[in-house]
Design a protein around this motif. Structure first.
Motif, PDB file in Angstrom:
ATOM      1  N   VAL A  34      -6.878  -2.120   9.901  1.00 58.93           N
ATOM      2  CA  VAL A  34      -6.312  -0.947   9.229  1.00 58.93           C
ATOM      3  C   VAL A  34      -6.174   0.207  10.221  1.00 58.93           C
ATOM      4  CG1 VAL A  34      -6.648   0.752   7.391  1.00 58.93           C
ATOM      5  CG2 VAL A  34      -7.247  -1.650   6.984  1.00 58.93           C
ATOM      6  N   LEU A  48      -8.418   4.208   3.684  1.00 56.34           N
ATOM      7  CA  LEU A  48      -7.921   3.216   2.728  1.00 56.34           C
ATOM      8  C   LEU A  48      -8.639   3.346   1.391  1.00 56.34           C
ATOM      9  CD1 LEU A  48      -5.982   0.856   2.297  1.00 56.34           C
ATOM     10  CD2 LEU A  48      -7.816  -0.687   2.991  1.00 56.34           C
ATOM     11  N   ALA A  67       0.854  -1.190   0.000  1.00 54.71           N
ATOM     12  CA  ALA A  67       0.000   0.000   0.000  1.00 54.71           C
ATOM     13  C   ALA A  67       0.890   1.240   0.000  1.00 54.71           C
ATOM     14  CB  ALA A  67      -0.925  -0.021   1.206  1.00 54.71           C
ATOM     15  N   LEU A  95      -0.777   4.740   1.016  1.00 58.88           N
ATOM     16  CA  LEU A  95      -1.070   4.802   2.446  1.00 58.88           C
ATOM     17  C   LEU A  95       0.216   4.916   3.245  1.00 58.88           C
ATOM     18  CD1 LEU A  95      -3.241   4.666   4.655  1.00 58.88           C
ATOM     19  CD2 LEU A  95      -2.958   2.159   4.650  1.00 58.88           C
TER      20      LEU A  95
END
Length: 405
Positions: free
Chosen positions: A365, A349, A71, A74
């Motif tokens: 998360v 996200l 990711a 992120l």
């Protein structure tokens, strides 16, 4: 010379106990039906033909291996550790649940059962079991709390389209715990015909070990994938915990790697100071629930407490006994994420990576969002993205609309 066999402290003994947790404390009329499941699962585990059939379905039907996705956006936004997502949301049916449902359906067929029965909260287990039942030719009955039936209507439709009978449970809190009670009652009346396909690493032996074994493909894949991507093991694993199947699936392959931190995230709901949470590992005490000895959220009379979470799949007053043992041994740490933190993580996200996570997964998360900035840039976190959030979008939209008023 006498040869000794070392048994991992993280595994159950022959009676299904993880230390003091687990076992199969059952009413007499259920002892033999559950013992039959244990015997037949042991045979199937040792049968190459059964294992070959199961592994072939994982590859050709589920679409495994699932991606281990870096990711990047992120990670850049948060700073600190690299965040990888184990993309169980990309499996056929949209969650990790299909991994064990296929195994349970194959076992039911092997045992000569004609029907599978189960509980579901968010509906992902119900959809996965209905899918597996359709594939192998079994009838399917799913019990679901009335609150969750309304909250997760798209999954109810999916189950019915797949041929399952969906039973709305109106008793008690009308959520996951009551759905388990209801399904168990029907199973107990006719165990010759039904196979009870428990949806997590909970219940009497052999279910906590059996469901973990079917889910362990998640961790085996992740271990190989992160070694290929980073040349080392991760620093932390993070997964949401209700009953705990997606978490045990990820954690299992890393339990002997003591340098890898293991973190389970459970629902703080609307706050730990009240009763509107499902923080079993944080505030629960040893007790009996659904054929197992484990940690349970209990009221003053020793009955399971009413619980709450924004995520229907993890609003459960107990936890898998292996999780209770891992905490007791200090091998895993259990923290919480509130409804508000979970909703924020869901949006974060979605907007940074274009991935809509399940609200259950969003708990994990949420903790990664807290942890990553505290770690160096060469640290690695794997978050188990246990399911996709399609089922949650209408509910999330309603919550966000309420907040904007």
């Amino acid at each position: 010379m006498t040869q000794t066999t070392t048994v991992s402290p993280y595994r159950a003994d022959e009676h299904g106990f993880f230390g003091e947790f687990g076992g199969a404390p059952l009413p007499p009329f259920l002892v033999e039906p559950i013992a039959e499941v244990a015997r037949e699962y042991a045979k199937a585990s040792a049968d190459p033909a059964f294992q070959e059939q199961y592994q072939a379905l994982l590859a050709k039907y589920v679409g495994r291996p699932s991606l281990l996705y870096f990711a990047e956006n992120l990670t850049a936004k948060l700073g600190g550790a690299k965040i990888y997502l184990k993309r169980e949301d990309l499996n056929h049916t949209g969650a990790h649940k299909i991994n064990h449902c296929l195994g349970e359906a194959l076992l039911a067929k092997r045992m000569g059962k004609t029907k599978v029965i189960a509980e579901t909260g968010a509906g992902q287990h119900g959809v996965a079991l209905a899918t597996a039942a359709a594939l192998v030719g079994l009838d399917c009955e799913i019990h679901m709390g009335a609150i969750d039936v309304a909250k997760q209507h798209p999954n109810v439709v999916r189950m019915e389209l797949l041929g399952a009978k969906v039973v709305s449970v109106e008793e008690g809190g009308k959520t996951l715990k009551e759905a388990v009670d209801s399904a168990f009652g029907v199973y107990a009346a006719n165990p010759e015909e039904y196979f009870f396909a428990i949806g997590s690493v909970v219940g009497p032996h052999p279910y906590p070990s059996m469901v973990r074994d079917f889910q362990s493909v998640v961790g085996r894949e992740a271990r190989a994938q992160v070694l290929e991507a980073e040349g080392k093991l991760p620093d932390y694993l993070i997964a949401a915990v209700g009953g705990g199947s997606n978490a045990m699936g990820l954690f299992d392959a890393f339990l002997e790697d003591e340098a890898v931190g293991i973190i389970g995230v459970e629902p703080a709901g609307e706050g730990l100071e009240g009763s509107r949470h499902a923080a079993t590992m944080t505030l629960g005490t040893p007790g009996m629930l659904h054929g197992m000895h484990t940690k349970v959220l209990q009221d003053a009379n020793g009955e399971p407490s009413a619980v709450h979470s924004i995520a229907s799949g993890i609003d459960y007053p107990g936890v898998g006994p292996q999780h209770a043992r891992l905490e007791q041994l200090g091998r895993a740490t259990y923290v919480t994420a509130s409804d508000a933190e979970t909703l924020d993580a869901f949006q974060l996200l979605t907007r940074t990576e274009g991935i809509i996570p399940a609200l259950e997964s969003s708990h994990a998360v949420a903790h990664a969002v807290k942890l990553a900035p505290t770690l160096p840039a060469d640290a690695v976190i794997i978050v188990n993205l246990s399911g996709r959030g399609d089922k949650d979008v209408d509910f999330v939209a309603e919550r966000l609309a309420q907040q904007s008023k």
